[in-house]
Design a protein around this motif. Structure first.
Motif, PDB file in Angstrom:
ATOM      1  N   ILE A 152       0.839  -1.198   0.000  1.00  0.00           N
ATOM      2  CA  ILE A 152       0.000   0.000   0.000  1.00  0.00           C
ATOM      3  C   ILE A 152       0.874   1.248   0.000  1.00  0.00           C
ATOM      4  O   ILE A 152       0.620   2.213  -0.737  1.00  0.00           O
ATOM      5  CB  ILE A 152      -0.946  -0.009   1.209  1.00  0.00           C
ATOM      6  CG1 ILE A 152      -2.014  -1.098   1.033  1.00  0.00           C
ATOM      7  CG2 ILE A 152      -1.606   1.355   1.407  1.00  0.00           C
ATOM      8  CD1 ILE A 152      -2.855  -1.345   2.262  1.00  0.00           C
ATOM      9  N   ALA A 153       1.932   1.219   0.789  1.00  0.00           N
ATOM     10  CA  ALA A 153       2.844   2.365   0.839  1.00  0.00           C
ATOM     11  C   ALA A 153       3.586   2.534  -0.479  1.00  0.00           C
ATOM     12  O   ALA A 153       3.772   3.653  -0.972  1.00  0.00           O
ATOM     13  CB  ALA A 153       3.829   2.190   1.996  1.00  0.00           C
ATOM     14  N   ASP A 154       4.020   1.416  -1.066  1.00  0.00           N
ATOM     15  CA  ASP A 154       4.766   1.479  -2.324  1.00  0.00           C
ATOM     16  C   ASP A 154       3.912   2.067  -3.440  1.00  0.00           C
ATOM     17  O   ASP A 154       4.405   2.823  -4.280  1.00  0.00           O
ATOM     18  CB  ASP A 154       5.242   0.076  -2.709  1.00  0.00           C
ATOM     19  CG  ASP A 154       6.074   0.078  -3.979  1.00  0.00           C
ATOM     20  OD1 ASP A 154       7.234   0.506  -3.913  1.00  0.00           O
ATOM     21  OD2 ASP A 154       5.547  -0.335  -5.039  1.00  0.00           O
ATOM     22  N   ALA A 155       2.630   1.717  -3.444  1.00  0.00           N
ATOM     23  CA  ALA A 155       1.730   2.218  -4.488  1.00  0.00           C
ATOM     24  C   ALA A 155       1.310   3.663  -4.257  1.00  0.00           C
ATOM     25  O   ALA A 155       0.687   4.273  -5.125  1.00  0.00           O
ATOM     26  CB  ALA A 155       0.486   1.332  -4.562  1.00  0.00           C
ATOM     27  N   ASP A 156       1.630   4.211  -3.076  1.00  0.00           N
ATOM     28  CA  ASP A 156       1.161   5.550  -2.707  1.00  0.00           C
ATOM     29  C   ASP A 156      -0.362   5.603  -2.728  1.00  0.00           C
ATOM     30  O   ASP A 156      -0.961   6.616  -3.114  1.00  0.00           O
ATOM     31  CB  ASP A 156       1.714   6.616  -3.643  1.00  0.00           C
ATOM     32  CG  ASP A 156       3.046   7.173  -3.160  1.00  0.00           C
ATOM     33  OD1 ASP A 156       3.336   7.023  -1.961  1.00  0.00           O
ATOM     34  OD2 ASP A 156       3.799   7.727  -3.979  1.00  0.00           O
ATOM     35  N   GLY A 168       6.749  -0.717 -16.337  1.00  0.00           N
ATOM     36  CA  GLY A 168       7.940  -1.089 -15.569  1.00  0.00           C
ATOM     37  C   GLY A 168       7.517  -1.485 -14.170  1.00  0.00           C
ATOM     38  O   GLY A 168       6.334  -1.469 -13.821  1.00  0.00           O
ATOM     39  N   TYR A 169       8.489  -1.872 -13.352  1.00  0.00           N
ATOM     40  CA  TYR A 169       8.220  -2.142 -11.944  1.00  0.00           C
ATOM     41  C   TYR A 169       8.174  -0.815 -11.203  1.00  0.00           C
ATOM     42  O   TYR A 169       9.077   0.018 -11.336  1.00  0.00           O
ATOM     43  CB  TYR A 169       9.299  -3.049 -11.350  1.00  0.00           C
ATOM     44  CG  TYR A 169       9.289  -4.459 -11.898  1.00  0.00           C
ATOM     45  CD1 TYR A 169       8.182  -5.277 -11.745  1.00  0.00           C
ATOM     46  CD2 TYR A 169      10.400  -4.967 -12.562  1.00  0.00           C
ATOM     47  CE1 TYR A 169       8.178  -6.571 -12.243  1.00  0.00           C
ATOM     48  CE2 TYR A 169      10.405  -6.264 -13.071  1.00  0.00           C
ATOM     49  CZ  TYR A 169       9.288  -7.056 -12.906  1.00  0.00           C
ATOM     50  OH  TYR A 169       9.272  -8.332 -13.406  1.00  0.00           O
ATOM     51  N   HIS A 170       7.133  -0.625 -10.415  1.00  0.00           N
ATOM     52  CA  HIS A 170       6.906   0.643  -9.748  1.00  0.00           C
ATOM     53  C   HIS A 170       8.075   0.996  -8.835  1.00  0.00           C
ATOM     54  O   HIS A 170       8.428   0.253  -7.929  1.00  0.00           O
ATOM     55  CB  HIS A 170       5.617   0.538  -8.919  1.00  0.00           C
ATOM     56  CG  HIS A 170       5.148   1.830  -8.347  1.00  0.00           C
ATOM     57  ND1 HIS A 170       4.945   2.951  -9.105  1.00  0.00           N
ATOM     58  CD2 HIS A 170       4.808   2.176  -7.076  1.00  0.00           C
ATOM     59  CE1 HIS A 170       4.512   3.922  -8.339  1.00  0.00           C
ATOM     60  NE2 HIS A 170       4.424   3.487  -7.102  1.00  0.00           N
ATOM     61  N   ARG A 171       8.708   2.132  -9.145  1.00  0.00           N
ATOM     62  CA  ARG A 171       9.797   2.681  -8.333  1.00  0.00           C
ATOM     63  C   ARG A 171      11.029   1.764  -8.270  1.00  0.00           C
ATOM     64  O   ARG A 171      11.845   1.901  -7.366  1.00  0.00           O
ATOM     65  CB  ARG A 171       9.314   2.959  -6.913  1.00  0.00           C
ATOM     66  CG  ARG A 171       8.302   4.087  -6.819  1.00  0.00           C
ATOM     67  CD  ARG A 171       7.861   4.255  -5.381  1.00  0.00           C
ATOM     68  NE  ARG A 171       7.203   5.526  -5.170  1.00  0.00           N
ATOM     69  CZ  ARG A 171       6.681   5.904  -4.022  1.00  0.00           C
ATOM     70  NH1 ARG A 171       6.762   5.093  -2.972  1.00  0.00           N
ATOM     71  NH2 ARG A 171       6.098   7.065  -3.892  1.00  0.00           N
ATOM     72  N   LYS A 203       7.473  -6.161  -5.840  1.00  0.00           N
ATOM     73  CA  LYS A 203       7.555  -5.616  -7.191  1.00  0.00           C
ATOM     74  C   LYS A 203       6.162  -5.280  -7.694  1.00  0.00           C
ATOM     75  O   LYS A 203       5.337  -6.156  -7.880  1.00  0.00           O
ATOM     76  CB  LYS A 203       8.237  -6.616  -8.125  1.00  0.00           C
ATOM     77  CG  LYS A 203       9.714  -6.796  -7.867  1.00  0.00           C
ATOM     78  CD  LYS A 203      10.380  -7.607  -8.963  1.00  0.00           C
ATOM     79  CE  LYS A 203       9.819  -9.006  -9.042  1.00  0.00           C
ATOM     80  NZ  LYS A 203      10.527  -9.822 -10.067  1.00  0.00           N
ATOM     81  N   GLY A 204       5.926  -4.005  -7.912  1.00  0.00           N
ATOM     82  CA  GLY A 204       4.650  -3.563  -8.447  1.00  0.00           C
ATOM     83  C   GLY A 204       4.731  -3.450  -9.954  1.00  0.00           C
ATOM     84  O   GLY A 204       5.507  -2.664 -10.491  1.00  0.00           O
TER      85      GLY A 204
END
Length: 510
Positions: free
Chosen positions: A99-103, A366-369, A174-175
């Motif tokens: 959840i944090a990674d996806a903002d 791509g992979y998020h961040r 990995k998003g």
């Protein structure tokens, strides 16, 4: 379908205008026609905009499949907001990280995820309960009033559509960012498989899985109806399919196995089926043959990755002698093989086996961040054309059909879900008893594959196998849990220190 791009949310609006009373979505307790779905999507989009979300922002959904889950997903798309669909079976810590990674600005959930959303809520994220449960503010209370209209948003093909997480127990999930253009490519191929306004698609795989979404969105984009089963049950599936005259479905191989083995299978009338799809796991030739023999309608196997980069398609009903393969490259997919050094292998060499790479109009951004992970997943040909690496080893036959031999990355596919051994190994290494560990996948009649751990204990440690197995499974998500754990004196390794997982698999088979 010939247009370069059309937003899926706009197609739902079109159906609502022309055939407002046609069924669109249904689960065990709720149903929406296209007029009601379109209106609910507007309310969701308007509510997100009211709460300050703009195009390119993200929400997260962690819940069982339902009509309200689907409507929130589609409503977010109408506002240009990306969706991160997350598994309720995740661990609390991994869910909070994703959840944090996806903002994600808002979390939509239900009672099925109540036990795992605590850390995310502690982080201050707003939680909305899709089912009216105590996990958050009720959906009805959150929604803008009936008749609310969002500010118009002209969705662009390159905008993020969803972020699907392929890993979640390590510190770096990995998003996979998929754009609206990628989903439009899936819709465009839908006409080939006879999606139409009279389509009835039955889905018993979860909406957080790309496996489900590749059938879910084309059905609605082309005006059909989607029936959602929150949990797969073989007899319940057969009864619902017969009663609702289902025409399309997506199932993973283990579900086909359970259905074909059910004693009541042949007693059900499944003559309404036009196409059945499968993906996500090895689909053995004998099982495909049984499906073709006893289940009406075409059988289509898709081979590809959530990351995109090309698809192979096996039209099993048209090629009964090719059931050992995953088919031929789909229209618009460029599938090639490369060697260990990244050199392209000759396209017509039927003796050449190499890593499968693919290019198509449906590729992740791509992979998020994680630009380094993105670069690792890419391969470029001599002209600079971008391909996605699959990590799978395969070979083309003289007719252009691809046979797979092994997965270079040792990924385990259990019940249609991807399990990464490194994730499980990282959890086990967190226990004081573990000096070294390797996790492999072994065949399972129930799940297709299941993970087994081999552990080297620290000197003098007296922890029992059962105790360590219970501890590890308590840390892991439901789909990741270990079937067995074995202590071993030393892991077999190559001269350069690589664990020889083949030897571990042989030990299990003894």
């Amino acid at each position: 379908m010939a247009r370069p791009f059309v937003a899926i949310a706009d197609l739902v609006r079109l159906h609502a205008q022309h055939t407002p009373e046609r069924p669109a979505l249904a689960d065990a307790t709720h149903a929406l026609d296209y007029r009601a779905l379109d209106a609910l999507m507007d309310r969701v989009a308007a509510s997100l905009q009211r709460d300050g979300l703009r195009a390119g922002d993200a929400i997260a959904i962690c819940a069982a499949s339902s009509v309200h889950y689907a409507a929130v997903f589609l409503g977010a798309l109408r506002a240009g907001v990306a969706v991160a669909p997350l598994a309720p079976g995740s661990t609390p810590a991994s869910l909070a990280r994703m959840i944090a990674d996806a903002d994600a600005r808002i979390l939509f959930s239900d009672a099925s995820a109540a036990e795992v959303i605590g850390p995310a809520q502690a982080g201050g994220i707003v939680c909305v309960a899709l089912d009216g449960s105590a996990v958050g503010l009720g959906l009805d209370a959150w929604l803008a009033p009936a008749g609310a209209q969002p500010a118009p948003v002209e969705v662009q093909p390159a905008w993020p559509f969803n972020i699907i997480y392929s890993s979640g127990t390590t510190g770096e999930p990995k998003g996979i960012v998929q754009g609206h253009g990628m989903r439009w490519a899936h819709v465009q191929r839908g006409a080939k498989y006879e999606y139409s306004p009279d389509t009835v698609t039955l889905l018993s795989t979860p909406l957080y899985s790309n496996t489900t979404l590749v059938v879910f969105f084309p059905t609605l984009a082309l005006g059909g109806c989607v029936l959602l089963m929150p949990k797969f049950d073989a007899l319940g599936y057969l009864q619902l399919a017969e009663r609702q005259r289902v025409t399309h479905t997506m199932l993973v191989p283990v579900q086909y196995q359970r259905l074909m083995a059910h004693p009541a299978f042949d007693a059900h009338d499944l003559s309404s089926y036009r196409f059945k799809f499968s993906t996500s796991a090895p689909f053995h030739a004998a099982l495909k043959a049984d499906v073709l023999k006893r289940w009406p309608g075409g059988l289509i196997e898709f081979y590809g990755m959530t990351e995109g980069g090309g698809t192979c398609v096996l039209e099993a009903h048209l090629h009964p002698t090719k059931l050992h393969t995953v088919g031929q490259p789909a229209e618009g997919s460029d599938i090639r093989l490369i060697d260990e050094e990244g050199n392209e292998l000759p396209r017509h060499d039927t003796e050449a086996a190499g890593e499968v790479v693919g290019h198509s109009g449906g590729m992740m951004t791509g992979y998020h961040r994680q630009p380094e992970k993105t670069r690792e997943a890419e391969w470029f040909d001599a002209t600079g054309k971008r391909f996605i690496r699959t990590g799978d080893v395969g070979r083309f036959d003289a007719d252009g059909f691809l046979t797979l031999f092994d997965r270079k990355k040792d990924m385990i596919i259990s019940g249609g879900f991807n399990i990464y051994p490194s994730d499980l190994e990282a959890v086990l290494r967190g226990h004081a008893a573990v000096a070294d560990v390797a996790v492999i996948g072994v065949p399972s009649e129930q799940w297709g594959e299941t993970p087994v751990a081999f552990v080297v204990r620290r000197a003098g440690d007296a922890t029992a196998e059962d105790a360590l197995l219970s501890w590890a499974n308590a840390q892991l998500g439901k789909t990741q849990r270990l079937a067995q754990l074995h202590f071993i004196d030393e892991l077999p390794r190559s001269a350069i220190g690589k664990v020889l997982k083949r030897e571990l698999r042989e030990r299990v088979g003894r």
